[in-house]
Design an enzyme around this catalytic site. Structure first.
Site, PDB file in Angstrom:
ATOM      1  N   HIS A  68       0.808  -1.231   0.000  1.00 46.93           N
ATOM      2  CA  HIS A  68       0.000   0.000   0.000  1.00 46.93           C
ATOM      3  C   HIS A  68       0.839   1.279   0.000  1.00 46.93           C
ATOM      4  O   HIS A  68       0.294   2.377   0.165  1.00 46.93           O
ATOM      5  CB  HIS A  68      -0.954   0.016   1.199  1.00 46.93           C
ATOM      6  CG  HIS A  68      -2.091  -0.956   1.059  1.00 46.93           C
ATOM      7  ND1 HIS A  68      -3.095  -0.794   0.130  1.00 46.93           N
ATOM      8  CD2 HIS A  68      -2.361  -2.114   1.711  1.00 46.93           C
ATOM      9  CE1 HIS A  68      -3.941  -1.804   0.224  1.00 46.93           C
ATOM     10  NE2 HIS A  68      -3.523  -2.623   1.166  1.00 46.93           N
ATOM     11  N   HIS A 180      -2.076  -8.658   9.022  1.00 45.58           N
ATOM     12  CA  HIS A 180      -2.786  -7.924  10.078  1.00 45.58           C
ATOM     13  C   HIS A 180      -3.302  -8.823  11.200  1.00 45.58           C
ATOM     14  O   HIS A 180      -4.069  -8.360  12.043  1.00 45.58           O
ATOM     15  CB  HIS A 180      -3.954  -7.098   9.506  1.00 45.58           C
ATOM     16  CG  HIS A 180      -3.504  -5.979   8.616  1.00 45.58           C
ATOM     17  ND1 HIS A 180      -4.351  -4.958   8.228  1.00 45.58           N
ATOM     18  CD2 HIS A 180      -2.320  -5.716   8.040  1.00 45.58           C
ATOM     19  CE1 HIS A 180      -3.693  -4.114   7.436  1.00 45.58           C
ATOM     20  NE2 HIS A 180      -2.458  -4.566   7.302  1.00 45.58           N
TER      21      HIS A 180
HETATM   22 FE   LIG Z   1      -1.004  -3.845   5.932  1.00 46.80          FE
HETATM   23 FE   LIG Z   2       0.118  -5.071   2.923  1.00 46.64          FE
END
Ligand SMILES: [Fe+2]
Ligand SMILES: [Fe+2]
Length: 273
Positions: A68, A180
């Site tokens: 990202h 995550h």
């Molecule tokens: Fe992430």
């Molecule tokens: Fe990522």
């Protein structure tokens, strides 16, 4: 040396948790060096320069990223001028910013931080193993630096475990980011490298990997995107890993998870004074 790595900061609640709690954690546990993955810090997607500055002001020595990294276009500009910001090293030649850098920790140790992205179920980039190999040849523990932290931003547990064994004995820490969700496999490998498949996120755990649940539920059940993915707005938990590194060898002596906040079983390192 004591090092703390905090997982992907997601949105405002993640930033608030890190920015308010990190200074206290650094003094409480005597961390000499802190790495924070900030790839989801701006509304879940990317990072702005202001957010980067806040994380650095809170005590991060280096902010890593992942897939990202460019979601906020301004990152293409500040990546070049802020040397505490890293993007994955295996992007094509000519990509703005840097994927590795050496920093001086509070105890004077020189720490090489390397940010690299996996290939399995991710965008095709240069080979991560070759990229890591090249960096470790250029800067080894005892010959250019005193400790090495590798943030391996990858989806597949198998690829992350493979990276751990690939550099065992040559790096202080290999830590997975991107999924995550923290794994329960923090350990020190046979050669002395601390390892954890995924460190988890600093975000709202009453969510789908940090994002508010309604839209993921709609998308999964109807196959029709009907809104934006927004970060969960509930109180965030911090998820990280603390490592005590031997000053002589640069390898790990002790490793312990750090989990503070709702949605995760609490854990704090106890390395003594
Ligand atoms: Fe992430
Ligand atoms: Fe990522």
């Amino acid at each position: 040396m004591r090092l703390l790595f905090l997982g992907d900061v997601v949105g405002r609640s993640g930033r608030t948790a890190v920015n308010t709690q990190l200074p206290g954690l650094i003094s409480k546990h005597g961390f000499d060096f802190v790495v924070v993955n900030g790839e989801n810090a701006a509304g879940g997607f990317g990072i702005t320069e202001e957010i980067l500055r806040d994380l650095l002001a809170a005590g991060a020595d280096c902010v890593t990223t992942g897939n990202h990294v460019w979601d906020q276009r301004e990152a293409l500009t500040f990546a070049d001028r802020n040397d505490r910001f890293l993007r994955p090293i295996n992007y094509p030649t000519g990509t703005p910013g840097r994927g590795a850098n050496v920093y001086t920790a509070k105890n004077g140790a020189r720490v090489l931080v390397l940010n690299v992205m996996g290939l399995l179920f991710m965008r095709a980039l240069d080979d991560p193993f070759q990229a890591v190999s090249r960096e470790l040849s250029a800067c080894a523990i005892g010959n250019g630096c005193d400790a090495i932290v590798i943030d391996f931003h990858a989806e597949a547990s198998s690829e992350k475990q493979t990276m751990g064994y690939f550099v065992d004995g040559r790096a202080s820490l290999v830590i997975g980011t991107h999924t995550h969700v923290p794994t329960a496999d923090w350990k020190i490998l046979a050669g002395g490298t601390a390892y954890m498949t995924d460190v988890g996120m600093c975000g709202d755990y009453d969510s789908v990997i940090g994002m508010e649940k309604d839209e993921p539920l709609r998308r999964s059940t109807t196959k029709i995107p009907s809104g934006r993915l927004e970060p969960g707005g509930g109180q965030a938990a911090l998820s990280g890993l603390a490592v005590e590194i031997d000053d002589q060898s640069g390898l790990a002596r002790r490793v312990a998870p750090l989990r503070i906040g709702p949605g995760l079983p609490p854990a704090e390192p106890d390395f003594g004074s």
